[in-house]
Write a protein that holds these residues in place. Sequence first.
Motif, PDB file in Angstrom:
ATOM      1  N   VAL A 210      37.295  34.267  47.588  1.00 58.85           N
ATOM      2  CA  VAL A 210      38.263  34.798  48.541  1.00 58.85           C
ATOM      3  C   VAL A 210      37.785  34.602  49.979  1.00 58.85           C
ATOM      4  CG1 VAL A 210      39.514  36.855  49.276  1.00 58.85           C
ATOM      5  CG2 VAL A 210      39.044  36.485  46.855  1.00 58.85           C
ATOM      6  N   ALA A 211      38.709  34.183  50.827  1.00 55.11           N
ATOM      7  CA  ALA A 211      38.503  33.980  52.270  1.00 55.11           C
ATOM      8  C   ALA A 211      37.651  32.763  52.597  1.00 55.11           C
ATOM      9  CB  ALA A 211      37.908  35.222  52.930  1.00 55.11           C
ATOM     10  N   MET A 212      37.339  31.947  51.601  1.00 53.93           N
ATOM     11  CA  MET A 212      36.592  30.725  51.830  1.00 53.93           C
ATOM     12  C   MET A 212      37.548  29.530  51.698  1.00 53.93           C
ATOM     13  SD  MET A 212      33.081  31.701  49.812  1.00 53.93           S
ATOM     14  CE  MET A 212      32.156  30.317  50.449  1.00 53.93           C
ATOM     15  N   PRO A 213      37.124  28.347  52.131  1.00 54.60           N
ATOM     16  CA  PRO A 213      38.035  27.190  52.071  1.00 54.60           C
ATOM     17  C   PRO A 213      38.564  26.899  50.671  1.00 54.60           C
ATOM     18  CG  PRO A 213      36.166  26.696  53.482  1.00 54.60           C
ATOM     19  CD  PRO A 213      35.862  28.011  52.837  1.00 54.60           C
ATOM     20  N   GLN A 214      37.767  27.175  49.650  1.00 47.03           N
ATOM     21  CA  GLN A 214      38.187  26.881  48.276  1.00 47.03           C
ATOM     22  C   GLN A 214      38.901  28.058  47.611  1.00 47.03           C
ATOM     23  OE1 GLN A 214      35.112  27.197  49.528  1.00 47.03           O
ATOM     24  NE2 GLN A 214      33.542  27.296  47.942  1.00 47.03           N
ATOM     25  N   GLU A 215      39.329  29.034  48.382  1.00 48.80           N
ATOM     26  CA  GLU A 215      39.992  30.226  47.843  1.00 48.80           C
ATOM     27  C   GLU A 215      41.155  29.865  46.923  1.00 48.80           C
ATOM     28  OE1 GLU A 215      41.411  33.897  50.279  1.00 48.80           O
ATOM     29  OE2 GLU A 215      43.154  32.567  50.120  1.00 48.80           O
ATOM     30  N   ARG A 216      41.224  30.576  45.797  1.00 45.90           N
ATOM     31  CA  ARG A 216      42.369  30.469  44.885  1.00 45.90           C
ATOM     32  C   ARG A 216      42.830  31.874  44.546  1.00 45.90           C
ATOM     33  NH1 ARG A 216      42.894  25.711  42.053  1.00 45.90           N
ATOM     34  NH2 ARG A 216      44.913  26.602  41.446  1.00 45.90           N
ATOM     35  N   LEU A 217      44.141  32.070  44.552  1.00 47.88           N
ATOM     36  CA  LEU A 217      44.740  33.372  44.293  1.00 47.88           C
ATOM     37  C   LEU A 217      45.766  33.255  43.175  1.00 47.88           C
ATOM     38  CD1 LEU A 217      45.478  34.433  47.994  1.00 47.88           C
ATOM     39  CD2 LEU A 217      43.480  35.094  46.611  1.00 47.88           C
ATOM     40  N   VAL A 218      45.789  34.255  42.303  1.00 54.04           N
ATOM     41  CA  VAL A 218      46.791  34.324  41.239  1.00 54.04           C
ATOM     42  C   VAL A 218      47.233  35.780  41.135  1.00 54.04           C
ATOM     43  CG1 VAL A 218      47.316  33.956  38.800  1.00 54.04           C
ATOM     44  CG2 VAL A 218      45.691  32.440  39.957  1.00 54.04           C
ATOM     45  N   ALA A 219      48.528  36.009  40.997  1.00 54.73           N
ATOM     46  CA  ALA A 219      49.045  37.365  40.849  1.00 54.73           C
ATOM     47  C   ALA A 219      50.254  37.353  39.931  1.00 54.73           C
ATOM     48  CB  ALA A 219      49.428  37.944  42.212  1.00 54.73           C
ATOM     49  N   GLY A 220      50.449  38.465  39.223  1.00 53.00           N
ATOM     50  CA  GLY A 220      51.612  38.587  38.366  1.00 53.00           C
ATOM     51  C   GLY A 220      51.365  39.553  37.230  1.00 53.00           C
ATOM     52  N   VAL A 221      52.299  39.624  36.307  1.00 50.39           N
ATOM     53  CA  VAL A 221      52.114  40.426  35.101  1.00 50.39           C
ATOM     54  C   VAL A 221      50.989  39.793  34.291  1.00 50.39           C
ATOM     55  CG1 VAL A 221      53.207  41.264  32.997  1.00 50.39           C
ATOM     56  CG2 VAL A 221      54.543  41.087  35.110  1.00 50.39           C
ATOM     57  N   LEU A 222      50.088  40.611  33.804  1.00 52.19           N
ATOM     58  CA  LEU A 222      48.887  40.094  33.148  1.00 52.19           C
ATOM     59  C   LEU A 222      49.218  39.157  31.998  1.00 52.19           C
ATOM     60  CD1 LEU A 222      45.810  40.136  33.066  1.00 52.19           C
ATOM     61  CD2 LEU A 222      45.919  42.210  31.658  1.00 52.19           C
ATOM     62  N   SER A 223      50.241  39.476  31.233  1.00 52.06           N
ATOM     63  CA  SER A 223      50.605  38.613  30.103  1.00 52.06           C
ATOM     64  C   SER A 223      51.048  37.226  30.557  1.00 52.06           C
ATOM     65  CB  SER A 223      51.723  39.269  29.279  1.00 52.06           C
ATOM     66  OG  SER A 223      52.862  39.505  30.084  1.00 52.06           O
ATOM     67  N   ASP A 224      51.570  37.125  31.776  1.00 51.20           N
ATOM     68  CA  ASP A 224      52.069  35.846  32.278  1.00 51.20           C
ATOM     69  C   ASP A 224      50.976  34.986  32.911  1.00 51.20           C
ATOM     70  OD1 ASP A 224      54.616  36.609  31.525  1.00 51.20           O
ATOM     71  OD2 ASP A 224      55.161  37.359  33.525  1.00 51.20           O
ATOM     72  N   VAL A 225      49.946  35.623  33.464  1.00 49.57           N
ATOM     73  CA  VAL A 225      48.999  34.859  34.294  1.00 49.57           C
ATOM     74  C   VAL A 225      47.552  34.890  33.798  1.00 49.57           C
ATOM     75  CG1 VAL A 225      50.422  35.193  36.346  1.00 49.57           C
ATOM     76  CG2 VAL A 225      48.569  36.814  35.866  1.00 49.57           C
ATOM     77  N   ALA A 226      47.258  35.621  32.729  1.00 46.78           N
ATOM     78  CA  ALA A 226      45.876  35.743  32.273  1.00 46.78           C
ATOM     79  C   ALA A 226      45.259  34.380  31.970  1.00 46.78           C
ATOM     80  CB  ALA A 226      45.796  36.659  31.050  1.00 46.78           C
ATOM     81  N   ALA A 227      45.975  33.554  31.220  1.00 43.51           N
ATOM     82  CA  ALA A 227      45.443  32.239  30.858  1.00 43.51           C
ATOM     83  C   ALA A 227      45.253  31.367  32.093  1.00 43.51           C
ATOM     84  CB  ALA A 227      46.370  31.557  29.860  1.00 43.51           C
ATOM     85  N   GLN A 228      46.166  31.479  33.054  1.00 44.97           N
ATOM     86  CA  GLN A 228      46.060  30.703  34.287  1.00 44.97           C
ATOM     87  C   GLN A 228      44.801  31.103  35.060  1.00 44.97           C
ATOM     88  OE1 GLN A 228      49.329  31.280  36.994  1.00 44.97           O
ATOM     89  NE2 GLN A 228      48.436  29.970  38.578  1.00 44.97           N
ATOM     90  N   ILE A 229      44.528  32.406  35.128  1.00 47.18           N
ATOM     91  CA  ILE A 229      43.337  32.871  35.839  1.00 47.18           C
ATOM     92  C   ILE A 229      42.074  32.303  35.205  1.00 47.18           C
ATOM     93  CG2 ILE A 229      41.935  34.904  36.373  1.00 47.18           C
ATOM     94  CD1 ILE A 229      44.574  36.466  36.662  1.00 47.18           C
ATOM     95  N   VAL A 230      41.998  32.357  33.892  1.00 46.70           N
ATOM     96  CA  VAL A 230      40.818  31.829  33.195  1.00 46.70           C
ATOM     97  C   VAL A 230      40.621  30.355  33.531  1.00 46.70           C
ATOM     98  CG1 VAL A 230      39.835  31.320  30.934  1.00 46.70           C
ATOM     99  CG2 VAL A 230      40.986  33.513  31.327  1.00 46.70           C
ATOM    100  N   LYS A 231      41.700  29.595  33.524  1.00 51.29           N
ATOM    101  CA  LYS A 231      41.603  28.161  33.812  1.00 51.29           C
ATOM    102  C   LYS A 231      41.188  27.901  35.255  1.00 51.29           C
ATOM    103  CE  LYS A 231      44.225  23.853  33.470  1.00 51.29           C
ATOM    104  NZ  LYS A 231      45.530  23.227  33.064  1.00 51.29           N
ATOM    105  N   VAL A 232      41.796  28.625  36.211  1.00 47.56           N
ATOM    106  CA  VAL A 232      41.463  28.437  37.618  1.00 47.56           C
ATOM    107  C   VAL A 232      40.011  28.809  37.866  1.00 47.56           C
ATOM    108  CG1 VAL A 232      41.920  29.276  39.956  1.00 47.56           C
ATOM    109  CG2 VAL A 232      43.819  28.755  38.436  1.00 47.56           C
ATOM    110  N   ARG A 233      39.562  29.890  37.239  1.00 47.87           N
ATOM    111  CA  ARG A 233      38.166  30.308  37.409  1.00 47.87           C
ATOM    112  C   ARG A 233      37.215  29.233  36.898  1.00 47.87           C
ATOM    113  NH1 ARG A 233      33.691  32.906  35.691  1.00 47.87           N
ATOM    114  NH2 ARG A 233      32.961  34.644  37.000  1.00 47.87           N
ATOM    115  N   GLU A 234      37.509  28.682  35.736  1.00 52.14           N
ATOM    116  CA  GLU A 234      36.662  27.629  35.172  1.00 52.14           C
ATOM    117  C   GLU A 234      36.636  26.412  36.089  1.00 52.14           C
ATOM    118  OE1 GLU A 234      38.358  26.966  31.363  1.00 52.14           O
ATOM    119  OE2 GLU A 234      37.332  28.665  30.406  1.00 52.14           O
TER     120      GLU A 234
END
Length: 253
Positions: A210-234
């Motif tokens: 967060v707040a760095m050049p490579q920042e990535r943000l994901v928000a939403g209902v957990l059932s909709d975005v959980a898999a996306q968060i895991v992938k973005v984190r990896e």
Amino acid sequence: MIELALIGIGTGNPDHVTLQAIEAMNAADLIMIPVKGPEKTELAELRRTLLAMHLKNPERRVVEFDLPVRDVVTTSYGGTVADWHGAIAEAWEAVIVDTLDPGTPGRVALLIWGDPMLYDSSLRIAEILGRRILLKPRVIPGITAIQALCAAHAIPLNEVGAPVMITTGRQLRDHGWPADAETIVVMLDGECSFRSLDPEGFRIWWGGCVAMPQERLVAGVLSDVAAQIVKVRETLRAENGWVMDIYLLRRMS
């Protein structure tokens, strides 16, 4: 007497450094930079960049040292962490003794990610060091990852008049959703522990780097975005060799 300034520097964005932090950097006789191994060299480089930007005297003594590695937990998590803190205190002491003139007062500084009072062990390590040498800690507050996350998503930390719990991924995995909590902030979670919850019952606001050049943000209902968060984190971890992330969860009414 050694004055040890623990200087909060935010999440790595140079704009997070306060005027008070810059003043403390320039007042130090010794600035210590921990190096955590090849995969964390960028974190040390960010500290070097901040010092290059803000030190008025380029000959200020800056010493890098190898940060002891925490052992794998075999019996007690608390005992393992306590041993690790003791080893870090010894490393700090070695740098201070080797660098500063013996028997004279000195000002030592460490640049701390976020704020030294929030899920950071520097104050506890300073307490250990204070049993070995005459030491006076001084804390320079910094922008926390919680502040940066809420700012990035443009959301309030709390509901109107409601409390917020700050916890860790380990606590969430081991004990589940805290009783009576409506909003929690989860830190120190390397395992995406939100996956242990009922995904239909929560909204999540997640941020990586967060707040760095490579920042990535994901928000939403957990059932909709959980898999996306895991992938973005990896992906962030693969691209940078490390990732710092944090997230806020709220019950859905």
